[in-house]
Design a protein around this motif. Structure first.
Motif, PDB file in Angstrom:
ATOM      1  N   SER A 194      -3.839   2.500 -11.529  1.00  0.00           N
ATOM      2  CA  SER A 194      -3.108   1.237 -11.385  1.00  0.00           C
ATOM      3  C   SER A 194      -3.816   0.379 -10.348  1.00  0.00           C
ATOM      4  CB  SER A 194      -1.657   1.495 -10.956  1.00  0.00           C
ATOM      5  OG  SER A 194      -1.627   2.166  -9.705  1.00  0.00           O
ATOM      6  N   LEU A 195      -3.494  -0.905 -10.336  1.00  0.00           N
ATOM      7  CA  LEU A 195      -4.132  -1.829  -9.396  1.00  0.00           C
ATOM      8  C   LEU A 195      -3.063  -2.705  -8.758  1.00  0.00           C
ATOM      9  CD1 LEU A 195      -6.899  -2.851  -8.310  1.00  0.00           C
ATOM     10  CD2 LEU A 195      -6.795  -4.610 -10.089  1.00  0.00           C
ATOM     11  N   SER A 196      -2.887  -2.556  -7.451  1.00  0.00           N
ATOM     12  CA  SER A 196      -1.877  -3.338  -6.742  1.00  0.00           C
ATOM     13  C   SER A 196      -2.470  -4.652  -6.244  1.00  0.00           C
ATOM     14  CB  SER A 196      -1.331  -2.549  -5.548  1.00  0.00           C
ATOM     15  OG  SER A 196      -2.310  -2.456  -4.520  1.00  0.00           O
ATOM     16  N   ILE A 197      -1.602  -5.551  -5.842  1.00  0.00           N
ATOM     17  CA  ILE A 197      -2.034  -6.821  -5.260  1.00  0.00           C
ATOM     18  C   ILE A 197      -2.903  -6.570  -4.034  1.00  0.00           C
ATOM     19  CG2 ILE A 197      -1.196  -8.848  -3.993  1.00  0.00           C
ATOM     20  CD1 ILE A 197       1.196  -8.896  -5.909  1.00  0.00           C
ATOM     21  N   TYR A 198      -2.473  -5.643  -3.185  1.00  0.00           N
ATOM     22  CA  TYR A 198      -3.228  -5.328  -1.969  1.00  0.00           C
ATOM     23  C   TYR A 198      -4.642  -4.865  -2.305  1.00  0.00           C
ATOM     24  CZ  TYR A 198      -4.802  -2.633   2.068  1.00  0.00           C
ATOM     25  OH  TYR A 198      -5.549  -2.122   3.097  1.00  0.00           O
ATOM     26  N   GLU A 199      -4.770  -3.959  -3.264  1.00  0.00           N
ATOM     27  CA  GLU A 199      -6.083  -3.420  -3.625  1.00  0.00           C
ATOM     28  C   GLU A 199      -6.996  -4.507  -4.174  1.00  0.00           C
ATOM     29  OE1 GLU A 199      -4.449   1.054  -4.758  1.00  0.00           O
ATOM     30  OE2 GLU A 199      -4.429  -0.570  -6.231  1.00  0.00           O
ATOM     31  N   ALA A 200      -6.437  -5.380  -4.998  1.00  0.00           N
ATOM     32  CA  ALA A 200      -7.242  -6.467  -5.565  1.00  0.00           C
ATOM     33  C   ALA A 200      -7.704  -7.443  -4.487  1.00  0.00           C
ATOM     34  CB  ALA A 200      -6.432  -7.205  -6.626  1.00  0.00           C
ATOM     35  N   ILE A 201      -6.825  -7.746  -3.543  1.00  0.00           N
ATOM     36  CA  ILE A 201      -7.166  -8.691  -2.475  1.00  0.00           C
ATOM     37  C   ILE A 201      -8.193  -8.100  -1.514  1.00  0.00           C
ATOM     38  CG2 ILE A 201      -6.261  -9.849  -0.408  1.00  0.00           C
ATOM     39  CD1 ILE A 201      -3.666 -10.318  -1.943  1.00  0.00           C
ATOM     40  N   GLU A 202      -8.023  -6.837  -1.162  1.00  0.00           N
ATOM     41  CA  GLU A 202      -8.867  -6.225  -0.132  1.00  0.00           C
ATOM     42  C   GLU A 202     -10.215  -5.742  -0.648  1.00  0.00           C
ATOM     43  OE1 GLU A 202      -8.220  -5.967   3.336  1.00  0.00           O
ATOM     44  OE2 GLU A 202      -6.882  -7.539   2.591  1.00  0.00           O
ATOM     45  N   TRP A 203     -10.382  -5.622  -1.961  1.00  0.00           N
ATOM     46  CA  TRP A 203     -11.682  -5.211  -2.491  1.00  0.00           C
ATOM     47  C   TRP A 203     -12.689  -6.336  -2.279  1.00  0.00           C
ATOM     48  CZ3 TRP A 203     -13.711  -0.729  -3.951  1.00  0.00           C
ATOM     49  CH2 TRP A 203     -14.955  -0.752  -4.600  1.00  0.00           C
ATOM     50  N   LYS A 204     -13.856  -6.012  -1.712  1.00  0.00           N
ATOM     51  CA  LYS A 204     -14.791  -7.059  -1.307  1.00  0.00           C
ATOM     52  C   LYS A 204     -16.170  -6.961  -1.957  1.00  0.00           C
ATOM     53  CE  LYS A 204     -12.068  -9.117   1.769  1.00  0.00           C
ATOM     54  NZ  LYS A 204     -10.837  -8.361   1.688  1.00  0.00           N
ATOM     55  N   ASN A 205     -16.368  -6.058  -2.922  1.00  0.00           N
ATOM     56  CA  ASN A 205     -17.671  -5.925  -3.582  1.00  0.00           C
ATOM     57  C   ASN A 205     -17.613  -6.548  -4.976  1.00  0.00           C
ATOM     58  OD1 ASN A 205     -18.889  -4.432  -1.445  1.00  0.00           O
ATOM     59  ND2 ASN A 205     -17.795  -2.612  -2.136  1.00  0.00           N
ATOM     60  N   PHE A 206     -18.509  -7.487  -5.240  1.00  0.00           N
ATOM     61  CA  PHE A 206     -18.490  -8.227  -6.500  1.00  0.00           C
ATOM     62  C   PHE A 206     -19.896  -8.326  -7.094  1.00  0.00           C
ATOM     63  CE2 PHE A 206     -15.286  -9.978  -3.576  1.00  0.00           C
ATOM     64  CZ  PHE A 206     -14.143  -9.595  -4.259  1.00  0.00           C
ATOM     65  N   PRO A 207     -19.982  -8.532  -8.415  1.00  0.00           N
ATOM     66  CA  PRO A 207     -18.904  -8.583  -9.406  1.00  0.00           C
ATOM     67  C   PRO A 207     -18.303  -7.197  -9.629  1.00  0.00           C
ATOM     68  CG  PRO A 207     -21.020  -8.666 -10.503  1.00  0.00           C
ATOM     69  CD  PRO A 207     -21.311  -8.741  -9.037  1.00  0.00           C
ATOM     70  N   VAL A 208     -17.020  -7.154  -9.931  1.00  0.00           N
ATOM     71  CA  VAL A 208     -16.335  -5.878 -10.087  1.00  0.00           C
ATOM     72  C   VAL A 208     -15.574  -5.839 -11.410  1.00  0.00           C
ATOM     73  CG1 VAL A 208     -14.266  -6.687  -8.854  1.00  0.00           C
ATOM     74  CG2 VAL A 208     -14.744  -4.232  -9.006  1.00  0.00           C
ATOM     75  N   LEU A 209     -15.539  -4.656 -11.984  1.00  0.00           N
ATOM     76  CA  LEU A 209     -14.703  -4.394 -13.152  1.00  0.00           C
ATOM     77  C   LEU A 209     -13.741  -3.271 -12.785  1.00  0.00           C
ATOM     78  CD1 LEU A 209     -13.803  -4.438 -16.121  1.00  0.00           C
ATOM     79  CD2 LEU A 209     -15.747  -2.929 -16.647  1.00  0.00           C
ATOM     80  N   PHE A 210     -12.452  -3.589 -12.718  1.00  0.00           N
ATOM     81  CA  PHE A 210     -11.421  -2.579 -12.504  1.00  0.00           C
ATOM     82  C   PHE A 210     -11.006  -2.035 -13.868  1.00  0.00           C
ATOM     83  CE2 PHE A 210     -10.798  -5.438  -8.823  1.00  0.00           C
ATOM     84  CZ  PHE A 210     -10.859  -4.521  -7.786  1.00  0.00           C
ATOM     85  N   ILE A 211     -11.158  -0.746 -14.057  1.00  0.00           N
ATOM     86  CA  ILE A 211     -10.739  -0.107 -15.309  1.00  0.00           C
ATOM     87  C   ILE A 211      -9.513   0.739 -14.999  1.00  0.00           C
ATOM     88  CG2 ILE A 211     -11.406   1.410 -17.200  1.00  0.00           C
ATOM     89  CD1 ILE A 211     -14.321   0.675 -16.590  1.00  0.00           C
ATOM     90  N   THR A 212      -8.411   0.401 -15.626  1.00  0.00           N
ATOM     91  CA  THR A 212      -7.141   1.018 -15.273  1.00  0.00           C
ATOM     92  C   THR A 212      -6.359   1.400 -16.521  1.00  0.00           C
ATOM     93  OG1 THR A 212      -5.121   0.681 -13.968  1.00  0.00           O
ATOM     94  CG2 THR A 212      -6.022  -1.242 -15.104  1.00  0.00           C
ATOM     95  N   GLU A 213      -5.224   2.052 -16.314  1.00  0.00           N
ATOM     96  CA  GLU A 213      -4.434   2.537 -17.445  1.00  0.00           C
ATOM     97  C   GLU A 213      -3.521   1.467 -18.023  1.00  0.00           C
ATOM     98  OE1 GLU A 213      -2.431   6.007 -16.077  1.00  0.00           O
ATOM     99  OE2 GLU A 213      -4.249   7.230 -15.996  1.00  0.00           O
TER     100      GLU A 213
END
Length: 361
Positions: free
Chosen positions: A282-301
């Motif tokens: 899962s991806l929370s608001i906090y995790e999305a905001i605090e992630w700082k490496n780009f470009p990024v692809l979040f793969i989730t359920e």
């Protein structure tokens, strides 16, 4: 009032009423975030008593000149008696609940909601992120993954078991592990959560992604050799021939676990495109905001409920760096993907994951 008198009054109140002891212990845990709302919520969860019961005790402590109301409606000890008050508060505070044992039992019984709640508490400080309070982020994350009722039940259980406390003052609102929870205990609990999340919860998804990335990278290397451009490109870029195929046209060194986020992460290079990949349940608001490496692809359920053009922009409204400086994609294999940037590697990987719908954010 002489210090001896102040000390005597507190001691007498504690001896006469166990609930006073519970209330004073909260002052030790909350460290100034002691508004009536915070004290009442914790007191009710810990004792099972009504809101009015806590209010009566607070009035009694004020009447006895033990506490006062501060500038931000928080309750504080009377000025000049901090050392005495803090000593009693520390003595009244219960020992923290067994966090490691709680994690072990939750893993054994498959209590995903409990484990996700602990995970969020371990990740976040009390001050939140991107203009959102820590409490709002945790509440939203658990409520969306499970239900609002599950969050409320877990919040009460965690407080009742002396695992965490609820604090609030001005614009700060949070749930925090006990102040006197040992650091080595927290680290042990975190390691157990990491093992559960990476080896049980997300392992099937990670293996699927790993297989597709490996084939993608190997295909890029094979294609480079077949096109016989290796020597010319190596000379142009001044790259040793032995390194050129792997490092320039295809690189993937497997997944590792990010200790801060408890994500499975990797960095992929195919031809001229690089991409950070995060695998998580899962991806929370906090995790999305605090992630700082780009470009990024979040793969989730599953796609977070805060995804969508207007919601997505609102999440990053007060975040740093700004949304315009972030390249973020979120995908669920065999279902759908969302992205605010275009890249060949991203689109090829998304296609390999069985995704035919890619929506622009």
């Amino acid at each position: 009032m002489y210090p001896e008198e102040y000390r005597s009054i507190i001691s007498g109140l504690i001896d006469a009423n166990e609930d006073i002891k519970t209330l004073l212990g909260l002052f030790y845990q909350l460290k100034g975030y002691t508004t009536e709302e915070a004290l009442v919520k914790n007191f009710r969860a810990m004792t099972g008593k009504e809101e009015d019961d806590c209010g009566v005790l607070l009035k009694l402590l004020r009447k006895k000149s033990i506490i006062k109301v501060g500038a931000y409606d928080e309750y504080l000890c009377l000025s000049g008696y901090e050392a005495i008050f803090d000593r009693f508060a520390a003595e009244c505070s219960p020992q923290p609940g067994d966090l490691v044992d709680y994690v072990d039992k939750a893993v054994e019984e498959g209590e995903k909601a409990k484990l996700k709640m602990i995970e969020t508490l371990l990740k976040m400080g009390k001050h939140g992120a991107g203009g959102f309070t820590q409490y709002a982020i945790i509440k939203t994350a658990i409520a969306e993954m499970f239900s609002p009722a599950v969050f409320q039940s877990l919040e009460n259980e965690f407080i009742a078991r002396n695992l965490c406390v609820y604090g609030k003052k001005q614009t700060t609102e949070f749930l925090a592990l006990y102040q006197n929870q040992r650091e080595d205990t927290i680290e042990e609990a975190k390691e157990k959560l990491k093992e559960w999340k990476t080896n049980k919860l997300t392992e099937p998804l990670r293996k699927t992604v790993e297989k597709e990335i490996t084939e993608l990278v190997e295909g890029a290397r094979t294609r480079m050799v077949r096109e016989k451009r290796k020597d010319k490109l190596a000379e142009t870029l001044s790259i040793p021939e032995s390194e050129m195929i792997g490092d320039t046209f295809g690189y993937f060194n497997g997944f590792s676990t990010d200790d801060s986020f408890l994500f499975s992460t990797c960095n992929v290079l195919v031809e001229h495109d690089t991409l950070y990949i995060v695998v998580t349940d899962s991806l929370s608001i906090y995790e999305a905001i605090e992630w700082k490496n780009f470009p990024v692809l979040f793969i989730t359920e599953h796609i977070p409920k805060w995804i969508g053009k207007s919601k997505f922009e609102a999440v990053f409204k007060d975040a740093y760096p700004k949304l315009s400086e972030r390249k973020i994609a979120i995908a669920v294999p065999n279902k759908v993907a969302y992205t605010n940037y275009k890249q060949g590697l991203l689109l090829e990987l998304v296609n390999r994951l069985g995704i035919r719908k890619v929506w622009e954010l």
